[in-house]
Design an enzyme around this catalytic site. Structure first.
Site, PDB file in Angstrom:
ATOM      1  CG  ASP A  46     -58.398 -15.719  -6.532  1.00  0.00           C
ATOM      2  OD1 ASP A  46     -59.340 -15.531  -5.743  1.00  0.00           O
ATOM      3  OD2 ASP A  46     -57.219 -15.343  -6.305  1.00  0.00           O
ATOM      4  CB  SER A  47     -63.341 -18.224  -4.558  1.00  0.00           C
ATOM      5  OG  SER A  47     -64.241 -17.506  -5.382  1.00  0.00           O
ATOM      6  CE  LYS A 115     -61.906  -9.733  -5.731  1.00  0.00           C
ATOM      7  NZ  LYS A 115     -60.762 -10.389  -5.084  1.00  0.00           N
ATOM      8  CD  GLU A 117     -56.096 -11.731  -2.889  1.00  0.00           C
ATOM      9  OE1 GLU A 117     -55.070 -11.994  -2.222  1.00  0.00           O
ATOM     10  OE2 GLU A 117     -56.981 -12.578  -3.109  1.00  0.00           O
ATOM     11  CD  GLU A 184     -61.785 -12.584   1.897  1.00  0.00           C
ATOM     12  OE1 GLU A 184     -61.365 -12.171   0.797  1.00  0.00           O
ATOM     13  OE2 GLU A 184     -61.916 -13.786   2.173  1.00  0.00           O
TER      14      GLU A 184
END
Ligand code: KIV
Length: 266
Positions: A46-47, A115, A117, A184
């Protein structure tokens, strides 16, 4: 053609101590290049919101935007396993919505896994997605979708209490069925402790050399996205500067009637 990457292969790589490589891509061209060069995993992160769409952060990214970019990337990847990020608010409201949205990334976007979070708070959701036959990659440490809760992009897991919580979260994600976990901006020592204590591969970004694999945002490592330069992202080139030189040369040559020359004309 070389053996396609799948979950079994990733487990085998962890067992054999072979490092796993992952980079982000958001379009066909970059995905084809990464695949040709032998990358193991391609993340449609989503970057994309920061480095391609121009949002301030990843919060505004939508399912439609993710599907659009996943489609382009999966067309370019032949060997690499493509993973798509579930964007903010596509999995937090209910497990049912999460399963539906994860399914869309596979059915419409063509990715092989998703993915998301978070730790303990999303275990039920992860189990439901995995039960639907969709492989899930976890993401601990700095979780940019929660930026408004944490109020900054600092290192996570600094103190022993926070470190213990992250180790617990990693173990619980593993029990819930994730096939891998991104760590991260986590101290290297903590990332090693987590890596040693779980059977599934860890993929680090700013988490030291002992993770089972590494990931970077491709636009950062190419020097293509020049807005900011995180300490953990090594710049392998200054492509952004190079591109701007090309644009300036083109503009100058057109203005001066140097381009097109004889050889470009009919
Ligand atoms: O969105 C993304 O690119 C990511 C990586 C930084 C792991 O989540």
């Amino acid at each position: 053609m070389a053996e396609k990457i799948n979950i079994n292969k990733l487990n085998e790589m962890k067992t054999n101590g072979e490092k796993i490589t992952m980079l982000t891509a958001y379009d066909y061209l970059m995905a084809s290049q990464l695949d040709e060069c032998g990358i193991d995993l391609i993340l449609v992160g989503d970057s994309v919101g920061n480095v391609v769409i121009g949002y301030e952060n990843t919060i505004p990214v939508t399912m439609e935007e993710m599907i659009h970019h996943c489609k382009a990337v999966t067309r370019g990847a032949k060997r690499a396993m493509v993973i798509g990020d579930l964007p903010f608010m596509s999995y937090q409201v209910s497990a049912e919505e999460a399963v539906k949205n994860a399914g869309r990334l596979l059915k419409e976007g063509g990715v092989k896994a998703v993915k998301l979070e978070g730790g303990k708070e999303i275990l039920g959701t992860i189990t439901k997605i995995v039960d639907a036959g969709i492989p899930v990659m976890g993401h601990l440490g700095l979780t940019p979708q929660s930026i408004n809760k944490f109020g900054g992009y600092g290192v996570r897991g600094g103190g022993e209490k926070e470190a213990k919580k992250m180790i617990e979260d990693a173990k619980e994600l593993e029990s819930a069925g994730v096939f891998s976990i991104v760590l991260e901006k986590v101290p290297a020592k903590l990332a090693k402790r987590i890596t040693d204590q779980i059977a599934v591969p860890t993929i680090g970004i700013g988490a030291g050399v002992d993770c089972d694999g590494q990931v970077l945002v491709t636009h950062d490592m190419l020097g293509l996205f020049e807005k900011f330069k995180p300490k953990f992202s090594k710049r392998y080139a200054e492509i952004g500067k190079e591109m701007k030189t090309c644009y300036k040369n083109y503009i100058k040559e057109v203005k001066n009637k140097e381009f097109p020359a004889e050889e470009h004309s009919y």
